[in-house]
Each structure stands twice: as structure tokens, then as C-alpha cells.
Design a protein around this motif. Structure first.
Motif, PDB file in Angstrom:
ATOM      1  N   GLY A 152       0.793  -1.221   0.000  1.00 39.38           N
ATOM      2  CA  GLY A 152       0.000   0.000   0.000  1.00 39.38           C
ATOM      3  C   GLY A 152       0.824   1.269   0.000  1.00 39.38           C
ATOM      4  O   GLY A 152       0.270   2.371  -0.043  1.00 39.38           O
ATOM      5  N   LEU A 153       2.164   1.144   0.055  1.00 36.44           N
ATOM      6  CA  LEU A 153       3.022   2.319   0.001  1.00 36.44           C
ATOM      7  C   LEU A 153       3.150   2.812  -1.435  1.00 36.44           C
ATOM      8  O   LEU A 153       3.211   2.018  -2.378  1.00 36.44           O
ATOM      9  N   SER A 154       3.203   4.127  -1.616  1.00 34.37           N
ATOM     10  CA  SER A 154       3.384   4.703  -2.948  1.00 34.37           C
ATOM     11  C   SER A 154       4.770   5.306  -3.122  1.00 34.37           C
ATOM     12  O   SER A 154       5.263   5.405  -4.246  1.00 34.37           O
ATOM     13  N   ASP A 155       5.390   5.728  -2.024  1.00 34.99           N
ATOM     14  CA  ASP A 155       6.730   6.309  -2.084  1.00 34.99           C
ATOM     15  C   ASP A 155       7.325   6.330  -0.685  1.00 34.99           C
ATOM     16  O   ASP A 155       6.693   5.900   0.275  1.00 34.99           O
ATOM     17  N   PHE A 156       8.548   6.854  -0.595  1.00 38.48           N
ATOM     18  CA  PHE A 156       9.233   6.968   0.698  1.00 38.48           C
ATOM     19  C   PHE A 156       9.466   8.428   1.076  1.00 38.48           C
ATOM     20  O   PHE A 156      10.349   8.745   1.861  1.00 38.48           O
ATOM     21  N   THR A 157       8.669   9.319   0.500  1.00 40.52           N
ATOM     22  CA  THR A 157       8.795  10.736   0.833  1.00 40.52           C
ATOM     23  C   THR A 157       8.482  10.947   2.309  1.00 40.52           C
ATOM     24  O   THR A 157       7.486  10.424   2.816  1.00 40.52           O
ATOM     25  N   PRO A 158       9.323  11.705   3.031  1.00 37.89           N
ATOM     26  CA  PRO A 158       9.021  11.953   4.446  1.00 37.89           C
ATOM     27  C   PRO A 158       7.666  12.610   4.624  1.00 37.89           C
ATOM     28  O   PRO A 158       7.355  13.606   3.977  1.00 37.89           O
ATOM     29  N   PRO A 186       0.272   9.620  10.393  1.00 33.52           N
ATOM     30  CA  PRO A 186      -1.167   9.567  10.095  1.00 33.52           C
ATOM     31  C   PRO A 186      -1.463   9.698   8.602  1.00 33.52           C
ATOM     32  O   PRO A 186      -2.335   9.002   8.069  1.00 33.52           O
ATOM     33  N   GLN A 187      -0.728  10.590   7.929  1.00 28.31           N
ATOM     34  CA  GLN A 187      -0.915  10.740   6.487  1.00 28.31           C
ATOM     35  C   GLN A 187      -0.504   9.466   5.762  1.00 28.31           C
ATOM     36  O   GLN A 187      -1.173   9.022   4.819  1.00 28.31           O
ATOM     37  N   ARG A 188       0.609   8.870   6.200  1.00 27.99           N
ATOM     38  CA  ARG A 188       1.066   7.629   5.581  1.00 27.99           C
ATOM     39  C   ARG A 188       0.031   6.523   5.759  1.00 27.99           C
ATOM     40  O   ARG A 188      -0.279   5.792   4.814  1.00 27.99           O
ATOM     41  N   PHE A 189      -0.559   6.399   6.956  1.00 34.90           N
ATOM     42  CA  PHE A 189      -1.561   5.358   7.195  1.00 34.90           C
ATOM     43  C   PHE A 189      -2.819   5.594   6.353  1.00 34.90           C
ATOM     44  O   PHE A 189      -3.437   4.641   5.859  1.00 34.90           O
ATOM     45  N   ILE A 201      -2.099   4.368   2.885  1.00 28.66           N
ATOM     46  CA  ILE A 201      -2.121   2.904   2.823  1.00 28.66           C
ATOM     47  C   ILE A 201      -3.548   2.389   2.819  1.00 28.66           C
ATOM     48  O   ILE A 201      -3.897   1.483   2.054  1.00 28.66           O
ATOM     49  N   GLN A 202      -4.409   2.973   3.666  1.00 27.12           N
ATOM     50  CA  GLN A 202      -5.813   2.545   3.719  1.00 27.12           C
ATOM     51  C   GLN A 202      -6.511   2.819   2.395  1.00 27.12           C
ATOM     52  O   GLN A 202      -7.248   1.974   1.871  1.00 27.12           O
ATOM     53  N   ALA A 203      -6.276   4.007   1.817  1.00 26.88           N
ATOM     54  CA  ALA A 203      -6.925   4.374   0.565  1.00 26.88           C
ATOM     55  C   ALA A 203      -6.478   3.478  -0.586  1.00 26.88           C
ATOM     56  O   ALA A 203      -7.253   3.205  -1.511  1.00 26.88           O
ATOM     57  N   GLY A 262      -5.683  -5.073   7.925  1.00 28.44           N
ATOM     58  CA  GLY A 262      -5.777  -3.820   7.191  1.00 28.44           C
ATOM     59  C   GLY A 262      -6.294  -2.723   8.092  1.00 28.44           C
ATOM     60  O   GLY A 262      -6.340  -2.861   9.318  1.00 28.44           O
ATOM     61  N   LEU A 263      -6.685  -1.606   7.498  1.00 25.81           N
ATOM     62  CA  LEU A 263      -7.199  -0.468   8.241  1.00 25.81           C
ATOM     63  C   LEU A 263      -8.601  -0.126   7.779  1.00 25.81           C
ATOM     64  O   LEU A 263      -8.896  -0.149   6.574  1.00 25.81           O
ATOM     65  N   SER A 264      -9.485   0.172   8.745  1.00 25.01           N
ATOM     66  CA  SER A 264     -10.830   0.629   8.404  1.00 25.01           C
ATOM     67  C   SER A 264     -10.759   2.099   8.003  1.00 25.01           C
ATOM     68  O   SER A 264      -9.720   2.751   8.117  1.00 25.01           O
ATOM     69  N   ALA A 265     -11.896   2.648   7.564  1.00 26.97           N
ATOM     70  CA  ALA A 265     -11.927   4.035   7.106  1.00 26.97           C
ATOM     71  C   ALA A 265     -11.564   5.022   8.215  1.00 26.97           C
ATOM     72  O   ALA A 265     -11.053   6.112   7.937  1.00 26.97           O
ATOM     73  N   ASN A 266     -11.816   4.649   9.482  1.00 30.60           N
ATOM     74  CA  ASN A 266     -11.487   5.563  10.582  1.00 30.60           C
ATOM     75  C   ASN A 266     -10.172   5.205  11.272  1.00 30.60           C
ATOM     76  O   ASN A 266      -9.921   5.613  12.406  1.00 30.60           O
ATOM     77  N   GLY A 267      -9.333   4.434  10.573  1.00 29.33           N
ATOM     78  CA  GLY A 267      -7.978   4.212  11.057  1.00 29.33           C
ATOM     79  C   GLY A 267      -7.794   3.115  12.066  1.00 29.33           C
ATOM     80  O   GLY A 267      -6.770   3.083  12.758  1.00 29.33           O
TER      81      GLY A 267
END
Length: 394
Positions: free
Chosen positions: A228-234, A238-241, A244-246, A272-277
């Protein structure tokens, strides 16, 4: 002596100076290269710190120096500190201070960086203002692939310990003989959607102050894949999670094994992660020694002292504490001692209930039970029993 002989002698004497002069030129050139590369290492470190600061991870050094001439680069950070902001759902700051960090890279292999950490480290929770002290006998890490995307990384601590400061007293929280965490990009995974393979190993680990079961030493070995990762940009966690969920990412527990004395538990599955994290998913578990674990939970004592509503909400949502206590009282009045008998056999009843959840199996030559451990929007369910609640990740 002829002119020819004199000229030949002069040429031979000049030849004696050619090698030292060339060596001197090479040494000067190499020194210039090393000092230029050392200055660029500082520039790269500052650029990395600036990127991390944008993601809410602020790193600093009270004193930084570069050494290692002529074949190594040694960057030493004394009085290291990090402030983590916006790294959790509550967006509360978390700070850590470390005595010294030594980062070493070889001139001939600049993509491989090794770091050593000097204990102790002091951690401060910005919400509770609790202070924790982390100690270890040896701490080091290794990263391959820098300055581009890291290909693999490892971090290892020998004899780590975690204590909470209560005034001037250190209250033990966790201990281990050794902790190792390894990660790498899975071979063949696409660059824009990398798959991360991880291994976590804990030797003689223990956790104090939570439950007597956790205070006993255990061994753990967990292997997982993260997608679920798209890149390794710092960026903030919370944004990273959320990303991954999306993307429908998940953690696949390929293999997990925990042993504590005669009790052995293995698990595999996907989370996995639900919509509310919150965590969603299921692990298939096989456990030996359940008959030892259930009495250690202290259910009989809990029933004898009365069941708090908070406990019932955790293990049996919807059941009222007063109703349950009244039931035991009514049983005692109808048949003296009946309520007490039921309480005293509570552990056996719970064990029977858990045995009814799964199926008989064999694990490493021992009798065992296999059953699902479910995660439903953060709730942890062992069959019909709710055994825990995990807070949201964003």
C-alpha cells in the motif's frame, strides 16, 4: 666521462623523484576529494533534516563533527534530540534525547551506512508528561541504498530496557536480551508500489506492570509484508496510514511464533485499516498450553470480588455488572454455595468456551487448539469474547 654518460645519469636521478611527486599529487588530490565529500555529507544531512522537519520529525545535534580521513566518513552527533509532532492520531508531541550517535560510511561503499547509538535515551510523552529512560549495552543500525531509496535496513539492540521515571525512581516496564528489526524492499516489487518485507525478533522479552503473564520471559519471531506504500517521501505517520488505507494496503503476517515456557503460539493472516484508522482483519492462531493461560488470567478472583462494568464492557459487551452480581447472589440464596461453586469453576468454563471456538490440532508435537483472532474496527475478538481495543492510527 662522455656527454652521453652524464645525460644518462641525470635521467636516472630524475626518475627517482617521479614516483614520490606523483604520490604527493595523488595524496593532495585525495585529501581535496575527502574534505569536499565530507562537506557534502554535512550538506546532505542538513537537507535530510529539513525534509524530515516538514513531516513533523525534528532532529538536532548539540555538536556535530566529521572525521575518518582518509578512507572513512565518521559523522558524530553529540547531544542528539528528536521531537515528533503530528505522528499520531492525537497530534501530540513526543521528544527523545540521546547522548551520542556515530554514523560511519566507507569511501569505497558510500551507499552502505552504519550507525552506533550510545545509551541512555530519555523519552518524554507530551500528553502525560511521563518520562521514560531507555538503556542498552549495544545499539547499532545498518542502511543500504542511501542517498536514494533504501534497499534494506536493520536495527539491533542488546540488553534493552525501558523504565518509567517516578520522581527519582526508575520503575521497570520492559526488558529483553536482544531485539532485532530488519526490513527490505521485496525483490521484484514495483518502484511506485514497493512491498516491504520485515522481520522482528525478541529474545527473552518481558513486560512488567500489565499482567503477570507478560512479566514472564518470552521469545518472539514475526515475519510480515507491508503493501500500500506509494513512495518513501518523508511525511507524518497519520498521512502515511491514510494513504495505505486508501490504496487497500495491508500487513500480511506471513509467520509469527511466540514461546513462553510450555506455551507456544503461532499465527498468520492479514490485517488492514478501516476508514477511521482502526485495525481490521483476522489471524489464524494455533496455541499450546491454553489450560495454563486461562487460570493465570485471574477470572475466578475477578468474579469473587465482583465484576467491574468496565471489565464486562471489554469482555462481554452489553452485560451489566449489577445483573451478573445479582445473579450469583440469587443462586446462593436459592441453593447455598451454588454461586460460589460457579465462580470457582469460572476458569474451567472459560477454558471450555475457548476450546469450543476452534478445533483440535498439533503444534510442534504437542496438543493444541486452532482458532481465529479477529480485529473488527479496532476491537480484538477471541471467538465471541472481546479481549481488547486498539486505538486508531489516525
Amino acid at each position: 666521462m662522455s656527454d652521453t654518460t652524464i645525460a644518462a645519469g641525470r635521467r636516472s636521478r630524475w626518475g627517482l623523484f617521479i614516483a614520490p611527486v606523483l604520490l604527493l599529487i595523488l595524496a593532495v588530490a585525495w585529501s581535496g576529494f575527502w574534505f569536499y565529500a565530507a562537506s557534502q555529507a554535512g550538506v546532505a544531512a542538513d537537507a535530510w533534516r529539513a525534509q524530515e522537519a516538514k513531516a513533523g520529525r525534528i532532529y538536532d545535534c548539540a555538536k556535530r563533527s566529521v572525521a575518518g580521513f582518509p578512507f572513512r566518513f565518521e559523522i558524530q552527533c553529540s547531544g542528539a534530540s528528536v521531537a515528533l509532532v503530528s505522528q499520531n492520531a492525537s497530534k501530540t508531541p513526543f521528544t527523545a534525547k540521546l547522548d551520542n550517535i556515530l554514523v560511519v560510511g566507507q569511501v569505497y561503499d558510500p551507499k552502505h551506512v552504519i550507525a552506533e547509538f550510545s545509551a541512555p535515551a530519555t523519552l518524554v510523552d507530551g500528553v502525560t508528561q511521563n518520562t521514560f529512560v531507555v538503556n542498552w549495552s549495544k545499539g547499532r543500525s545498518s542502511v543500504i541504498g542511501l542517498p536514494a531509496v533504501p534497499e534494506r535496513a536493520s536495527i539491533v539492540f542488546d540488553d534493552p530496557s525501558l523504565d518509567r521515571l517516578d520522581g527519582s525512581v526508575q520503575v521497570p516496564l520492559a526488558r529483553a536480551k536482544r531485539i532485532e528489526l530488519h526490513g527490505r524492499i521485496a525483490e521484484g516489487s514495483p518502484a511506485d508500489h514497493p512491498v516491504i518485507e520485515t522481520v522482528l525478533q525478541v529474545s527473552q522479552g518481558s513486560i512488567q506492570g500489565v499482567h503477570p503473564l507478560l512479566a514472564e520471559p518470552f521469545e518472539a519471531d514475526t515475519r510480515a509484508k507491508i503493501t500500500g506504500l506509494s513512495d518513501f517521501t518523508p511525511k507524518p505517520w497519520p498521512q502515511r496510514f491514510r494513504e495505505i488505507q486508501a490504496a487497500g494496503g495491508h500487513i500480511e503476517i506471513v509467520q509469527s511464533r511466540i514461546q513462553q515456557g510450555e506455551m507456544i503460539a503461532v499465527a498468520a493472516g492479514t490485517l488492514g485499516l478501516s476508514a477511521n484508522g482502526r485495525l481490521d482483519g483476522e489471524l489464524q492462531m494455533t496455541v499450546t498450553g491454553l489450560e495454563r493461560v486461562i487460570p493465570a488470567l485471574g477470572i475466578e478472583k475477578m468474579l469473587e470480588e465482583g465484576v467491574p462494568q468496565a471489565t464486562l464492557d471489554r469482555v462481554a459487551p452489553g452485560v451489566k455488572s449489577q445483573d451478573l452480581n445479582n445473579l450469583f447472589g440469587a443462586l446462593d440464596r436459592a441453593v447455598p454455595g451454588l454461586g460460589k461453586v460457579i465462580k470457582q469453576n469460572a476458569n474451567a468454563g472459560i477454558a471450555a468456551g475457548i476450546n469450543a471456538i476452534g478445533t483440535e490440532s498439533t503444534l510442534e508435537g504437542r496438543k493444541a487448539r486452532t482458532f481465529p483472532l479477529k480485529f473488527a474496527d479496532g476491537a480484538v475478538l477471541l471467538g465471541p469474547f472481546k479481549v481488547g481495543q486498539i486505538p486508531p492510527l489516525y
